[in-house]
Design a protein around this motif. Structure first.
Motif, mmCIF file in Angstrom:
data_model
loop_
_atom_site.group_PDB
_atom_site.id
_atom_site.type_symbol
_atom_site.label_atom_id
_atom_site.label_comp_id
_atom_site.label_asym_id
_atom_site.label_seq_id
_atom_site.Cartn_x
_atom_site.Cartn_y
_atom_site.Cartn_z
ATOM 1 N N THR A 305 0.686 -0.962 -0.195
ATOM 2 C CA THR A 305 -0.131 -0.212 -0.348
ATOM 3 C C THR A 305 0.876 1.419 0.052
ATOM 4 O O THR A 305 0.144 2.327 -0.113
ATOM 5 C CB THR A 305 -0.897 0.338 1.297
ATOM 6 N N ASP A 306 2.517 1.108 -0.043
ATOM 7 C CA ASP A 306 3.065 2.675 0.772
ATOM 8 C C ASP A 306 1.862 3.477 1.832
ATOM 9 O O ASP A 306 1.772 4.840 1.463
ATOM 10 C CB ASP A 306 3.299 2.952 -0.632
ATOM 11 N N HIS A 307 1.470 3.117 2.404
ATOM 12 C CA HIS A 307 0.186 3.577 3.280
ATOM 13 C C HIS A 307 1.076 4.523 4.780
ATOM 14 O O HIS A 307 2.237 5.055 4.828
ATOM 15 C CB HIS A 307 -0.173 2.739 4.596
ATOM 16 N N ALA A 308 0.903 5.885 4.219
ATOM 17 C CA ALA A 308 1.816 7.404 3.833
ATOM 18 C C ALA A 308 0.658 8.088 4.756
ATOM 19 O O ALA A 308 -0.255 9.121 4.137
ATOM 20 C CB ALA A 308 2.721 7.479 3.168
ATOM 21 N N PRO A 309 0.300 8.026 6.318
ATOM 22 C CA PRO A 309 -0.834 9.226 6.739
ATOM 23 C C PRO A 309 -0.567 10.811 6.741
ATOM 24 O O PRO A 309 0.712 10.410 7.615
ATOM 25 C CB PRO A 309 -1.537 8.280 8.341
ATOM 26 N N HIS A 310 -0.975 11.201 6.762
ATOM 27 C CA HIS A 310 -0.449 13.134 6.795
ATOM 28 C C HIS A 310 -1.797 13.375 7.240
ATOM 29 O O HIS A 310 -3.426 12.731 7.078
ATOM 30 C CB HIS A 310 -0.542 13.585 5.716
ATOM 31 N N THR A 311 -1.538 14.445 8.478
ATOM 32 C CA THR A 311 -3.472 15.170 8.913
ATOM 33 C C THR A 311 -4.042 15.693 8.102
ATOM 34 O O THR A 311 -2.763 16.017 6.613
ATOM 35 C CB THR A 311 -2.421 16.157 9.823
ATOM 36 N N GLU A 314 -2.742 19.143 7.266
ATOM 37 C CA GLU A 314 -0.490 19.101 5.719
ATOM 38 C C GLU A 314 -1.314 18.744 4.738
ATOM 39 O O GLU A 314 -0.790 19.888 4.013
ATOM 40 C CB GLU A 314 0.058 17.887 6.658
ATOM 41 N N LYS A 315 -2.076 18.850 4.004
ATOM 42 C CA LYS A 315 -3.398 18.350 2.781
ATOM 43 C C LYS A 315 -3.723 19.215 2.401
ATOM 44 O O LYS A 315 -4.292 18.693 1.200
ATOM 45 C CB LYS A 315 -3.610 16.670 3.595
ATOM 46 N N ALA A 316 -4.173 20.016 2.909
ATOM 47 C CA ALA A 316 -4.928 21.024 2.866
ATOM 48 C C ALA A 316 -3.942 22.064 1.700
ATOM 49 O O ALA A 316 -5.018 22.514 0.824
ATOM 50 C CB ALA A 316 -5.085 22.298 3.902
ATOM 51 N N ASP A 317 -3.455 22.443 1.385
ATOM 52 C CA ASP A 317 -2.378 23.611 0.349
ATOM 53 C C ASP A 317 -1.838 22.130 -0.486
ATOM 54 O O ASP A 317 -0.713 21.498 -0.022
ATOM 55 C CB ASP A 317 -1.391 24.144 1.364
ATOM 56 N N GLY A 319 0.138 23.158 -2.996
ATOM 57 C CA GLY A 319 1.245 23.329 -3.609
ATOM 58 C C GLY A 319 2.410 22.585 -2.846
ATOM 59 O O GLY A 319 3.458 22.433 -2.518
ATOM 60 N N LYS A 320 2.058 22.728 -1.404
ATOM 61 C CA LYS A 320 2.937 22.562 -0.274
ATOM 62 C C LYS A 320 3.236 20.869 0.600
ATOM 63 O O LYS A 320 3.527 20.998 1.732
ATOM 64 C CB LYS A 320 2.291 23.683 1.501
ATOM 65 N N ALA A 321 2.111 20.367 0.212
ATOM 66 C CA ALA A 321 1.343 19.228 1.001
ATOM 67 C C ALA A 321 2.428 18.319 1.015
ATOM 68 O O ALA A 321 2.967 17.757 -0.195
ATOM 69 C CB ALA A 321 -0.037 18.919 0.417
ATOM 70 N N PRO A 322 2.714 17.532 2.143
ATOM 71 C CA PRO A 322 3.690 16.144 1.720
ATOM 72 C C PRO A 322 2.668 15.062 0.619
ATOM 73 O O PRO A 322 1.619 14.837 0.841
ATOM 74 C CB PRO A 322 3.528 15.656 2.972
ATOM 75 N N ASN A 323 4.007 14.556 0.316
ATOM 76 C CA ASN A 323 3.201 13.553 -0.551
ATOM 77 C C ASN A 323 3.280 12.078 0.243
ATOM 78 O O ASN A 323 3.889 12.205 1.950
ATOM 79 C CB ASN A 323 4.228 12.083 -1.254
#
Length: 425
Positions: A305-311, A314-317, A319-323
């Motif tokens: 899965t490459d399960h990669a949680p973020h809040t 963090e995902k709101a923007d 252009g700036k969000a982490p992958n």
């Protein structure tokens, strides 16, 4: 706890079994399998009627970011292992934590903390110190602490000499090297697949060559020392071709892809929602078709899965969000949906359970007598809509939100202990 599962379709690729029957387990082990175990009902503490359901070995997800230690606002060992709701009973945690999984103390911390979780937790340790790609960790000490694999996942090992040394030493230690294949220079600054759509949107792209060059390097390195290597999260048709050719030449290479690459393409990025941003990025329809063919012909061995949680913050923007995106709870349903008519049910279970267990060398992925009673029961025909707010982990960044998927986990058992039961939700 003694449990009897009645009237299931038992699918176990490891023993080449696919039949209607019953499973009985006690003391955490599978102790009886047969077409009719009614005579054992009086001994059971619980009888589970599995009529119309598939009983398969619990899933083995060999690519998971638990975010523990250091990022537990996103996920932790216990919330991550709630992936039992998706049928996962064993997982390999990636080492890009904080501190990185580059010391025996950090490895022991994770493994000790995971005791009592709803899945078996294994961990990969870093190949290089602090994932910086230039100085090897103490590989033997990390193995002694309990790590079963080496990886710098999240980044490639920059110094190829370090990579070669790890590839040579890992088999001597009984370890697996899993490789994040990427040319960092080609990928720098990219937010999605480089192509017509990225140009149209004015968004920096990551070319397929970034992955393909990394894959070619890892294959060449493994071939040069005659050592095995496992290629993570394959997303391009070029990498599929490289791996296929390497296998034909006898290179000891295995590979995985992920459900999001099987169901989605770069078109999902048109809405500029960062939940669809991951690395490697979603690619083209041609790439997706190549991955399906790679699974069908055995070029790609496993589905992870490459399960990669973020809040959510963090995902709101965009252009700036982490992958990264979450995926353990939806992995079986997404794979069943994507591979309907392409692989048999037994082949899908093999890619998600038995093959990952073999690659990692762990005691999982089978319903053979005497094995741990790690069992998933699922309805392969039940359709459902993914509600990100109803998932069981901490984060909500699923790329399958709102999608109709086919196949639903009904119950999961870990060493005979029921760790998920949809009938009681």
């Amino acid at each position: 706890m003694r449990s009897l599962i009645k009237r299931a379709r038992i699918v176990d690729p490891a023993s080449e079994k696919d039949f209607l029957g019953d499973l009985y387990f006690s003391e955490g082990k599978l102790t009886a399998i047969g077409e009719d175990l009614f005579h054992m009902a009086a001994q059971a503490d619980e009888i589970f009627d599995a009529n119309g359901l598939i009983a398969a070995p619990g899933l083995v997800d060999m690519h998971v970011h638990l975010r523990d230690p250091g990022f537990t606002q996103k996920e932790d060992v216990f919330t991550g292992c709630r992936a039992a709701a998706g049928g996962v009973t064993s997982l390999l945690a990636m080492p890009n934590t904080r501190p990185a999984m580059d010391t025996p103390e950090t490895v022991r911390y994770l493994l000790e903390k995971s005791e009592g979780a709803d899945a078996h937790v294994y961990t990969a340790a870093c190949i290089t110190k602090n994932l910086e790609g230039t100085e090897l960790t103490e590989l033997e000490a990390l193995r002694e602490a309990g790590a079963i694999a080496f990886s710098d996942d999240g980044r490639p090992v920059v110094d190829t000499r370090c990579l070669l040394e790890a590839l040579k030493r890992a088999p001597e230690l009984g370890m697996t090297v899993t490789a994040h294949c990427e040319d960092l220079y080609l990928a720098a600054g990219g937010l999605m697949n480089e192509g017509i759509l990225s140009q149209k949107l004015g968004i920096p792209g990551i070319p397929s060559a970034a992955e393909d060059c990394g894959t070619a390097r890892e294959i060449a390195a493994a071939a040069s020392v005659g050592a095995p290597v496992h290629i993570c999260h394959v997303s391009t048709k070029g990498s599929v071709a490289l791996i296929r050719d390497a296998k034909r030449r006898g290179v000891k290479v295995t590979a995985e892809t992920c459900p999001h690459y099987l169901l989605l393409t770069e078109e999902s990025l048109a809405k500029q929602d960062a939940d669809y941003r991951m690395n490697p990025p979603l690619r083209t329809e041609a790439d997706r078709q190549a991955l399906l063919e790679g699974l069908k012909d055995g070029t790609i061995d496993a589905i992870s899965t490459d399960h990669a949680p973020h809040t959510p913050e963090e995902k709101a923007d965009f252009g700036k969000a982490p992958n990264g995106s979450i995926g353990m709870e939806t992995s079986l349903a997404a794979s069943l949906t994507a591979l309907d008519g392409i692989l048999t049910l037994s082949q899908i279970v093999e890619k998600m359970s038995w093959n990952p267990a073999k690659i990692l060398g762990i005691p999982a992925g089978t319903l053979k007598l005497g094995a741990d009673a790690d069992v998933v029961l699922f309805d392969p025909t039940l359709e459902w809509v993914v509600n990100e707010n109803a998932l069981h982990g901490k984060s909500r960044n699923t790329p399958f939100k709102g999608m109709h998927l086919k196949g639903k986990v009904i119950a999961t058992f870990l060493q005979g202990r029921k760790v998920f039961d949809a009938r009681r939700q």
